[in-house]
Enzyme design. Structure first.
Site, PDB file in Angstrom:
ATOM      1  CG  ASP A  81      -2.008   0.954   1.250  1.00  0.00           C
ATOM      2  OD1 ASP A  81      -2.379   1.413   0.161  1.00  0.00           O
ATOM      3  OD2 ASP A  81      -2.529   1.260   2.343  1.00  0.00           O
ATOM      4  CG  HIS A  82      -0.447   4.809   0.501  1.00  0.00           C
ATOM      5  ND1 HIS A  82      -0.923   5.808  -0.318  1.00  0.00           N
ATOM      6  CD2 HIS A  82      -1.498   4.425   1.276  1.00  0.00           C
ATOM      7  CE1 HIS A  82      -2.196   6.017  -0.048  1.00  0.00           C
ATOM      8  NE2 HIS A  82      -2.586   5.185   0.910  1.00  0.00           N
ATOM      9  N   GLY A 175      -7.696   8.058   8.076  1.00  0.00           N
ATOM     10  CA  GLY A 175      -7.780   8.344   9.513  1.00  0.00           C
ATOM     11  C   GLY A 175      -9.211   8.446   9.992  1.00  0.00           C
ATOM     12  CG  HIS A 203      -6.387   4.882  -0.881  1.00  0.00           C
ATOM     13  ND1 HIS A 203      -5.176   4.501  -0.370  1.00  0.00           N
ATOM     14  CD2 HIS A 203      -6.439   4.345  -2.126  1.00  0.00           C
ATOM     15  CE1 HIS A 203      -4.517   3.784  -1.264  1.00  0.00           C
ATOM     16  NE2 HIS A 203      -5.263   3.671  -2.342  1.00  0.00           N
ATOM     17  CG  ASN A 225      -7.169   0.858   0.238  1.00  0.00           C
ATOM     18  OD1 ASN A 225      -7.498  -0.065  -0.493  1.00  0.00           O
ATOM     19  ND2 ASN A 225      -6.106   1.605  -0.006  1.00  0.00           N
ATOM     20  CB  THR A 228      -8.372   4.293  10.736  1.00  0.00           C
ATOM     21  OG1 THR A 228      -7.410   5.020   9.982  1.00  0.00           O
ATOM     22  CG2 THR A 228      -8.560   4.955  12.081  1.00  0.00           C
TER      23      THR A 228
HETATM   24  P1  13P Z   1      -8.310   4.411   6.619  1.00  0.00           P
HETATM   25  O1  13P Z   1      -7.199   4.260   7.622  1.00  0.00           O
HETATM   26  O2  13P Z   1      -8.969   5.732   6.700  1.00  0.00           O
HETATM   27  O3  13P Z   1      -9.256   3.273   6.659  1.00  0.00           O
HETATM   28  O4  13P Z   1      -7.609   4.382   5.170  1.00  0.00           O
HETATM   29  C1  13P Z   1      -6.995   3.207   4.759  1.00  0.00           C
HETATM   30  C2  13P Z   1      -6.283   3.381   3.495  1.00  0.00           C
HETATM   31  O5  13P Z   1      -6.757   4.025   2.581  1.00  0.00           O
HETATM   32  C3  13P Z   1      -5.003   2.708   3.358  1.00  0.00           C
HETATM   33  O6  13P Z   1      -4.331   3.100   2.227  1.00  0.00           O
END
Ligand code: 13P
Length: 280
Positions: A81-82, A175, A203, A225, A228
């Site tokens: 991810d990212h 978040g 996301h 995704n 959090t």
């Molecule tokens: P959240 O933490 O807001 O669920 O986002 C997760 C995310 O997009 C991970 O790339």
């Protein structure tokens, strides 16, 4: 079974649903996610943040994810991810990732295209597909997060980079939201249309109202995704358990309830995005 990013995204396209992508941080969160996928017979993605791949955690966690995916009765993609640079993307390939995200969304447009294209080419050598990001999805701590993806830019980005799927900025952030977000559903539809129905990724799924999620899936979001809320499910349960005088002391026994909490949360999201029962 361990499968590629293309495998699960193709399933979502054909079945007109969305693949939930759950961020995992340790063996226990991975166990909760896999249990949820198997219980609901859902194809899923297990993904990790790039810092874990940079630190030694990735070295230990990757074999855990691979073992869980290979043993699972449902299709599971192991995704980075990212990924911010070729350090994390290349290392993740070595660790066995079957999907890679290159996030160049904070770079100028042409630089984002150039870096993403390079990573797509490298990943192609080993048969792995790439998720890109255009229009930055920030965090809920940012003062505003309205750098929304423009359909015409998305078209150029997808054509020039060769990404399999595209993360778009349409109103979400990473978040805990201060107030529930409202998504730009029309923009999702417009980006889909402009990009010849490229699979789109949302996301910042934690805390998005259920109705908004349903509309987003209907409009063409194929991967969503959640990170959090997995952390809260896990840690809140740990805190509750710690208050109990008769709590388990052996760590494996103590972890049983947090694992269940992750599983229960993931089941709700799997059902919400219509991925349940789609594993066949
Ligand atoms: P959240 O933490 O807001 O669920 O986002 C997760 C995310 O997009 C991970 O790339």
């Amino acid at each position: 079974m361990l499968v590629s990013l293309k495998h699960v995204i193709d399933m979502a396209e054909k079945g007109n649903f969305c693949i939930p992508a759950f961020n995992v941080y340790n063996m226990e969160s991975a166990m909760g996610v896999i249990k949820a996928a198997e219980e609901t017979n859902a194809p899923i993605i297990m993904q990790v943040y790039p810092r874990l791949m940079k630190e030694e955690t990735g070295y230990y966690l990757s074999p855990v994810i691979l073992a869980a995916a290979k043993k699972a009765s449902v299709p599971v993609c192991f995704h980075l991810d990212h990924g911010p640079s070729e350090l994390e993307t290349t290392r993740s390939l070595r660790y066995g990732a079957t999907g890679i995200m290159l996030d160049g969304s904070t770079l100028p447009f042409e630089e984002n295209i150039a870096l993403t294209k390079r990573v797509v080419e490298t990943c192609e050598y080993v048969g792995v597909q790439v998720e890109g990001e255009l229009g930055h999805v920030g965090t809920t701590a940012d003062s505003d997060f309205d750098e929304f993806t423009r359909p015409e830019d998305a078209k150029k980005f997808v054509e020039e980079t060769g990404v399999l799927c595209l993360a778009v900025a349409v109103g979400t952030a990473h978040g805990k939201y201060k107030k529930p977000p409202k998504l730009d559903i029309e923009r999702i539809k417009a980006i889909r249309e402009a990009t010849n129905n490229t699979a789109l990724v949302l996301h910042g799924g934690s805390g998005v109202p259920d109705e908004e999620i349903k509309k987003a899936v209907k409009a063409g979001i194929r991967k969503m995704n959640f990170a959090t809320d997995i952390c809260y499910a896990f840690l809140d349960t740990c805190l509750e358990e710690l208050q109990k005088p008769d709590r388990a002391i052996a760590i494996d026994n103590f972890m049983k309830k947090p694992i269940e909490a992750v599983k229960d949360f993931c089941i709700t999201r799997i059902k919400l995005v219509n991925a349940d029962g789609k594993a066949l």
